[in-house]
Scaffold this motif. Structure first.
Motif, mmCIF file in Angstrom:
data_model
loop_
_atom_site.group_PDB
_atom_site.id
_atom_site.type_symbol
_atom_site.label_atom_id
_atom_site.label_comp_id
_atom_site.label_asym_id
_atom_site.label_seq_id
_atom_site.Cartn_x
_atom_site.Cartn_y
_atom_site.Cartn_z
ATOM 1 N N THR A 41 0.834 -1.203 0.000
ATOM 2 C CA THR A 41 0.000 0.000 0.000
ATOM 3 C C THR A 41 0.868 1.253 0.000
ATOM 4 O OG1 THR A 41 -1.678 -1.182 1.278
ATOM 5 C CG2 THR A 41 -1.846 1.217 1.193
ATOM 6 N N SER A 42 0.702 2.104 -1.011
ATOM 7 C CA SER A 42 1.428 3.373 -1.090
ATOM 8 C C SER A 42 0.482 4.513 -0.722
ATOM 9 C CB SER A 42 1.981 3.598 -2.496
ATOM 10 O OG SER A 42 0.949 4.037 -3.366
ATOM 11 N N GLY A 43 0.968 5.733 -0.852
ATOM 12 C CA GLY A 43 0.143 6.897 -0.538
ATOM 13 C C GLY A 43 -0.854 7.238 -1.611
ATOM 14 N N SER A 44 -0.889 6.496 -2.715
ATOM 15 C CA SER A 44 -1.864 6.712 -3.779
ATOM 16 C C SER A 44 -2.430 5.374 -4.223
ATOM 17 C CB SER A 44 -1.228 7.408 -4.987
ATOM 18 O OG SER A 44 -2.114 7.378 -6.101
ATOM 19 N N PRO A 45 -3.756 5.222 -4.243
ATOM 20 C CA PRO A 45 -4.343 3.965 -4.716
ATOM 21 C C PRO A 45 -4.055 3.707 -6.189
ATOM 22 C CG PRO A 45 -6.051 5.628 -4.376
ATOM 23 C CD PRO A 45 -4.783 6.191 -3.804
ATOM 24 N N LEU A 46 -3.653 4.731 -6.923
ATOM 25 C CA LEU A 46 -3.319 4.568 -8.338
ATOM 26 C C LEU A 46 -1.938 3.941 -8.541
ATOM 27 C CD1 LEU A 46 -4.528 8.028 -9.726
ATOM 28 C CD2 LEU A 46 -5.755 5.841 -9.776
ATOM 29 N N MET A 47 -1.111 3.966 -7.505
ATOM 30 C CA MET A 47 0.266 3.503 -7.646
ATOM 31 C C MET A 47 0.675 2.623 -6.470
ATOM 32 S SD MET A 47 2.153 6.941 -9.111
ATOM 33 C CE MET A 47 1.245 8.070 -8.046
ATOM 34 N N PRO A 48 0.158 1.401 -6.399
ATOM 35 C CA PRO A 48 0.590 0.498 -5.329
ATOM 36 C C PRO A 48 2.073 0.161 -5.491
ATOM 37 C CG PRO A 48 -0.678 -0.687 -6.981
ATOM 38 C CD PRO A 48 -0.795 0.763 -7.325
ATOM 39 N N ASN A 49 2.727 -0.117 -4.388
ATOM 40 C CA ASN A 49 4.132 -0.517 -4.445
ATOM 41 C C ASN A 49 4.258 -1.897 -5.085
ATOM 42 O OD1 ASN A 49 5.255 1.756 -3.101
ATOM 43 N ND2 ASN A 49 4.573 0.932 -1.142
ATOM 44 N N ILE A 50 5.252 -2.061 -5.941
ATOM 45 C CA ILE A 50 5.583 -3.372 -6.491
ATOM 46 C C ILE A 50 7.041 -3.660 -6.165
ATOM 47 C CG2 ILE A 50 3.926 -3.116 -8.379
ATOM 48 C CD1 ILE A 50 6.388 -2.744 -10.252
ATOM 49 N N CYS A 51 7.403 -4.929 -6.219
ATOM 50 C CA CYS A 51 8.807 -5.283 -5.980
ATOM 51 C C CYS A 51 9.408 -5.903 -7.231
ATOM 52 C CB CYS A 51 8.928 -6.226 -4.786
ATOM 53 S SG CYS A 51 7.950 -7.729 -4.890
ATOM 54 N N ILE A 52 10.583 -5.414 -7.579
ATOM 55 C CA ILE A 52 11.413 -6.044 -8.611
ATOM 56 C C ILE A 52 12.793 -6.137 -7.984
ATOM 57 C CG2 ILE A 52 12.373 -5.896 -10.933
ATOM 58 C CD1 ILE A 52 9.970 -4.239 -11.766
ATOM 59 N N TRP A 53 13.208 -7.345 -7.669
ATOM 60 C CA TRP A 53 14.376 -7.503 -6.816
ATOM 61 C C TRP A 53 15.154 -8.763 -7.206
ATOM 62 C CZ3 TRP A 53 14.067 -11.258 -2.485
ATOM 63 C CH2 TRP A 53 12.895 -11.998 -2.507
ATOM 64 N N HIS A 54 16.278 -8.969 -6.549
ATOM 65 C CA HIS A 54 17.153 -10.104 -6.879
ATOM 66 C C HIS A 54 16.695 -11.329 -6.094
ATOM 67 C CE1 HIS A 54 19.477 -6.426 -7.709
ATOM 68 N NE2 HIS A 54 19.936 -7.106 -8.741
ATOM 69 N N ALA A 55 15.482 -11.789 -6.402
ATOM 70 C CA ALA A 55 14.879 -12.874 -5.622
ATOM 71 C C ALA A 55 15.707 -14.154 -5.687
ATOM 72 C CB ALA A 55 13.459 -13.140 -6.129
ATOM 73 N N LEU A 56 16.197 -14.506 -6.856
ATOM 74 C CA LEU A 56 16.925 -15.764 -7.028
ATOM 75 C C LEU A 56 18.162 -15.809 -6.140
ATOM 76 C CD1 LEU A 56 17.223 -18.458 -8.585
ATOM 77 C CD2 LEU A 56 18.552 -17.185 -10.291
#
Length: 356
Positions: free
Chosen positions: A143-158
């Motif tokens: 949850t971010s400060g805008s419902p139009l832009m939720p947080n997403i993760c793109i990370w070094h999961a592997l």
């Protein structure tokens, strides 16, 4: 005695395509095929590089006497859509989604090249494992400060998950029982809170949030960014490049080569020293914030990735973060081994692959 399982792992990156051939747990070929910026520019888009990179992989195997005879081919997962952690069978829907992904990166070619090679080998299975869009975020993180832009993760999961499991084994524990803060220090920098086997908080290390890095801008002042977008001085592509690829050390110092920057500092370049110290400051701040996510219960802070080889960075992070708990350092990327061992675990029936 059962025959060895032969596995081909493929990991396309921004400036190289890494491949490895494993027979069971043993690497018999590890190769890093470099690409010049000029070569890649001539090919245009990421998808325009597909046939070029696929042929290079096949040629490298032939040059090293490795027949196209594998039990499995596993590619680095791309950025098509969020998934849970695990090993996935590559199917036509995944290939389509990677070719039409919103966040295009060279890693999107991994499953496609793997699929094309595996399709020509009788009985060969095709997988990806723990792609960069593994999403197990808690609701608060999303949850971010805008419902139009939720947080997403793109990370070094592997790499993060592979190192987390390794740390747990070396300490006689289970990953699923630990609370860890993981930080991958590379061209992009990802920081994640791992709570009992799930990364419940992680940044968008490609083009969104977190500390700046050798080539990513990280979190930027939002209003200033909006004003710059509407200034008329830059195109959309130019603005996106400022955030991904041309941000961070590249923007400040004209290079994304950490070794070159550290040579400048050693030679007395005070501006380079100031910028790197600021990067370390923001990395430490991001790591410390994950301590709040874990309510102060931190079994270890783990640093990994290529920059974890550099004592200049690691020693300064240790000084700022020692209060959080034990700090472990696992330099480099373990992605090729992680890919191969994930495929091997499925082939042996030790792990179940998932349907995309």
């Amino acid at each position: 005695m059962n025959a060895s399982m032969r596995i081909l792992a493929i990991n396309p990156g921004s400036t190289s395509t890494k491949i490895a051939v494993y027979e069971d747990e043993n690497p018999v070929l590890v190769s890093d095929i470099d690409h010049t910026p000029a070569e890649l520019r001539r090919l245009g888009s990421i998808t325009g590089q597909l046939e070029f990179r696929r042929q290079l992989v096949v040629d490298e195997l032939r040059r090293n006497g490795q027949p196209l005879n594998f039990n499995a081919v596993i590619g680095r997962g791309g950025l098509a859509k969020p998934v849970a952690s695990g090993v996935y069978d590559v199917n036509e829907q995944m290939v389509y989604d990677e070719l039409h992904a919103v966040h295009m990166h060279a890693c999107d070619l991994g499953c496609i090249i793997a699929h094309e090679i595996a399709s020509g080998i009788k009985g060969c299975r095709c997988f990806i494992a723990d792609p960069g869009v593994v999403d197990e975020l808690c609701d608060e993180a999303r949850t971010s400060g805008s419902p139009l832009m939720p947080n997403i993760c793109i990370w070094h999961a592997l790499n993060q998950r592979a190192i987390a499991h390794r740390y747990a084994r070396e300490h006689g524990q289970r990953y699923e029982d630990l609370d860890l803060i993981m930080c991958h220090l590379g061209g992009g920098i990802s920081v994640a809170a791992h709570h009992k086997g799930r990364a419940i908080d992680a940044n968008n290390a490609l083009d969104g949030s977190g500390p700046f890095s050798p080539e990513r801008a990280g979190t930027l002042p939002a209003a200033d960014l909006i004003r710059l977008c509407f200034s008329g001085k830059f195109t959309e592509d130019q603005m996106l490049a400022m955030v991904t690829g041309q941000g961070g050390l590249m923007a400040h110092l004209g290079t994304n080569d950490m070794r070159e920057v550290l040579r400048r500092i050693k030679g007395g370049d005070k501006h380079a020293e100031k910028i790197v110290d600021a990067m370390v400051y923001h990395i430490a701040k991001s790591i410390a914030a994950e301590g709040a996510v874990l309510c102060g219960h931190v079994d270890a802070v783990i640093l990994t990735g290529g920059i974890a080889y550099e004592d200049y960075v690691v020693s300064r992070l240790r000084r700022r973060l020692a209060y959080l708990g034990p700090i472990a350092v696992y330099p480099g990327q373990n992605e090729m081994q992680a890919l191969a061992l994930n495929a091997l675990a499925v082939l042996r029936g030790e792990k179940q692959s998932k349907e995309y």
